[in-house]
Write an enzyme that holds these catalytic residues in place. Structure first.
Site, PDB file in Angstrom:
ATOM      1  N   CYS A 111       0.829  -1.199   0.000  1.00 24.32           N
ATOM      2  CA  CYS A 111       0.000   0.000   0.000  1.00 24.32           C
ATOM      3  C   CYS A 111       0.874   1.264   0.000  1.00 24.32           C
ATOM      4  CB  CYS A 111      -0.964  -0.048   1.187  1.00 24.32           C
ATOM      5  SG  CYS A 111      -2.271   1.182   1.179  1.00 24.32           S
ATOM      6  N   HIS A 112       0.823   2.071   1.057  1.00 28.87           N
ATOM      7  CA  HIS A 112       1.644   3.277   1.169  1.00 28.87           C
ATOM      8  C   HIS A 112       3.009   3.004   1.790  1.00 28.87           C
ATOM      9  CE1 HIS A 112      -2.333   5.102   0.615  1.00 28.87           C
ATOM     10  NE2 HIS A 112      -1.717   6.233   0.298  1.00 28.87           N
TER      11      HIS A 112
END
Length: 188
Positions: A111-112
């Site tokens: 994800c991030h």
């Protein structure tokens, strides 16, 4: 499920980690026989973000100040927006990530969480993926971005979002079984 008994896996996270991106890999790694240690900036517990609000908490096993890459076989970095943004501003967290890379040990970021890989200067000339909103960040840091559920570049494992968790977790297990990776270092 492939067995990786006796493997020691570190998960580095802080408040605001995406709930599923910590709990699901942790569950699958433990089912495969690994010992999983939650590492954070402070002792106590850390709270997840679950879609649109705060979610379940998890106890911290060790603070990053006391953690050493040499005690682990691999590192997992859950995403969410807040968690990696906080961690990338902490030199001790970034140094911990770099230590795994320098030792050739698998690092998995979803994800991030590739923001931490960018901060540690680990994505240049590497194939990676991540959440769609950090695609430009990864490209600007010199990565070759792929929109795939899981991308592996010599022990560096990246995935996009919670929908990729089964492929992400399976690839972590596979890479841990492979062990140390000899990585080409960037020219100085």
């Amino acid at each position: 499920m492939t067995n990786i008994s006796n493997a020691k896996i570190a998960i580095l996270a802080t408040n605001g980690f995406e709930k599923s991106e910590l709990f699901e890999p942790r569950k699958q790694l433990m089912e495969a026989g690994a010992k999983v240690t939650i590492i954070s900036l402070e002792s106590g517990s850390i709270k997840s973000w679950d879609q649109k609000d705060w979610g379940e908490s998890i106890g911290v096993d060790m603070i990053v100040d006391n953690a050493s890459e040499s005690d682990f076989d691999a590192l997992v970095l859950p995403g969410g927006q807040m968690n990696p943004d906080i961690l990338r501003a902490e030199d001790k967290a970034v140094d911990f990530v770099k230590a795994f890379f320098d030792a050739g040990k698998p690092i998995a970021a979803i994800c991030h969480a590739p923001w931490l890989l960018i901060e540690a200067d680990l994505v240049q000339d590497r194939n990676v993926t991540g959440y769609k909103s950090i695609k430009t960040d990864l490209i600007n840091a010199g990565a070759r971005f792929e929109d795939s559920e899981v991308v592996v570049d010599n022990g560096l494992i990246t995935s996009r979002h919670p929908g990729d968790l089964d492929a992400f977790s399976a690839k972590i297990i596979e890479e841990v079984k492979e062990g140390i990776h000899k990585r080409m270092q960037k020219a100085a």
